[in-house]
Design an enzyme around this catalytic site. Structure first.
Site, PDB file in Angstrom:
ATOM      1  N   HIS A   6      -7.318   7.312  -0.694  1.00  0.00           N
ATOM      2  CA  HIS A   6      -5.970   6.752  -0.688  1.00  0.00           C
ATOM      3  C   HIS A   6      -5.768   5.628   0.325  1.00  0.00           C
ATOM      4  CE1 HIS A   6      -1.720   6.761  -1.607  1.00  0.00           C
ATOM      5  NE2 HIS A   6      -1.416   6.922  -0.324  1.00  0.00           N
ATOM      6  N   SER A  11      -0.220   2.605  -5.237  1.00  0.00           N
ATOM      7  CA  SER A  11       1.237   2.594  -5.161  1.00  0.00           C
ATOM      8  C   SER A  11       1.798   2.233  -6.522  1.00  0.00           C
ATOM      9  CB  SER A  11       1.663   1.578  -4.091  1.00  0.00           C
ATOM     10  OG  SER A  11       3.056   1.588  -3.908  1.00  0.00           O
ATOM     11  N   HIS A  42       0.841  -1.187   0.000  1.00  0.00           N
ATOM     12  CA  HIS A  42       0.000   0.000   0.000  1.00  0.00           C
ATOM     13  C   HIS A  42       0.881   1.244   0.000  1.00  0.00           C
ATOM     14  CE1 HIS A  42      -2.019   3.296   2.384  1.00  0.00           C
ATOM     15  NE2 HIS A  42      -2.776   3.214   1.308  1.00  0.00           N
ATOM     16  N   SER A  43       0.622   2.175  -0.893  1.00  0.00           N
ATOM     17  CA  SER A  43       1.240   3.502  -0.897  1.00  0.00           C
ATOM     18  C   SER A  43       2.767   3.419  -0.786  1.00  0.00           C
ATOM     19  CB  SER A  43       0.627   4.343   0.231  1.00  0.00           C
ATOM     20  OG  SER A  43       1.011   5.688   0.159  1.00  0.00           O
ATOM     21  N   GLY A  44       3.339   3.998   0.282  1.00  0.00           N
ATOM     22  CA  GLY A  44       4.784   4.067   0.431  1.00  0.00           C
ATOM     23  C   GLY A  44       5.483   2.739   0.600  1.00  0.00           C
TER      24      GLY A  44
END
Length: 247
Positions: free
Chosen positions: A228, A102, A76-78
């Site tokens: 997000h 991501s 997820h994301s970062g």
């Protein structure tokens, strides 16, 4: 049954996936949410020595020490950078890499390289205010200014996330990702939430530098329209999207 390793984005721990792990397990899947070093219940291990390599090794160790194979490895994301690095190290144990809001950074890039100059200056200033070792969770207003959609996050969800979030070890943003091409041929899926799928395809077709990597035949695409943090705003739909990727 499939095996999932779920890696949360910045500031989060395994706890962020708790509304997704239940439905996946109820469907018969083996699920391993990960808390990376220095975050969540491992916040006591935070320090200037924690970097991207540390987080890559966290994920590799989760897979290897549990002797997991045919893993659906989810970022997820970062978490895109450490998941990409881990898949590169142990591709023989990975069936698919999934990027939720991501994407895979290129070899030699840092997380900060992916940010706009104004936001990079903001991050560097916040880190300096904390002594240079960690990056605290921005306010929700600051998240929105950076382009992160808060759709689906009411006051209760925002309070839940913020109350459990821990500062991100800064070395994970500044250490370059080193790849050897081990995961290049692995199947990959983008789960897009705040970007409409049509826009994603248009940006791939235009050769946008953030999306050009997604043009290969190994890529598939799924939309879970929300903000997000889909594991919080639409956990059942996120779980269903992941379950649909099971072998």
């Amino acid at each position: 049954m499939s095996t999932y390793v779920l890696v949360p984005g910045f500031w989060l721990g395994a706890w962020a996936w708790e509304k997704v792990t239940g439905p996946l397990r109820e469907a018969g899947h083996d699920v391993h949410p990960v808390t990376l070093t220095g975050l969540g219940d491992r916040v006591h291990l935070a320090g200037p020595e924690v970097d991207l390599e540390t987080h890559i090794q966290d994920i590799v160790n989760t897979v290897v020490f549990a002797d997991l194979t045919e893993v659906i490895l989810v970022a997820h994301s970062g978490a895109g950078a450490p998941v990409t690095g881990a898949a590169d190290r142990i591709p023989e144990r990975v069936a698919r890499v999934v990027y939720v809001e991501s994407g895979p950074p290129a070899d030699g890039m840092t997380q900060l390289d992916l940010t706009e100059p104004e936001w990079r200056a903001f991050v560097e200033r916040r880190v300096a205010e904390r002594g240079g070792a960690s990056y605290p969770l921005p306010s929700w207003e600051e998240h929105e200014r950076a382009g992160a959609s808060l759709e689906g996050l009411g006051e209760a969800e925002r309070e839940w996330l913020a109350s459990r979030a821990t500062p991100q070890p800064y070395g994970t943003l500044t250490q370059p990702l080193v790849l050897k091409g081990g995961a290049d041929a692995l199947p990959k899926t983008l789960v897009t939430c705040s970007f409409p799928l049509e826009r994603v395809h248009a940006m791939i077709a235009s050769g946008h530098p953030y999306f050009a990597e997604l043009a290969g035949p190994e890529w598939s695409f799924v939309a879970v329209p929300t903000g997000h943090w889909p594991m919080v705003s639409k956990p059942e739909e996120t779980a269903a999207a992941l379950a649909a990727l099971a072998g």
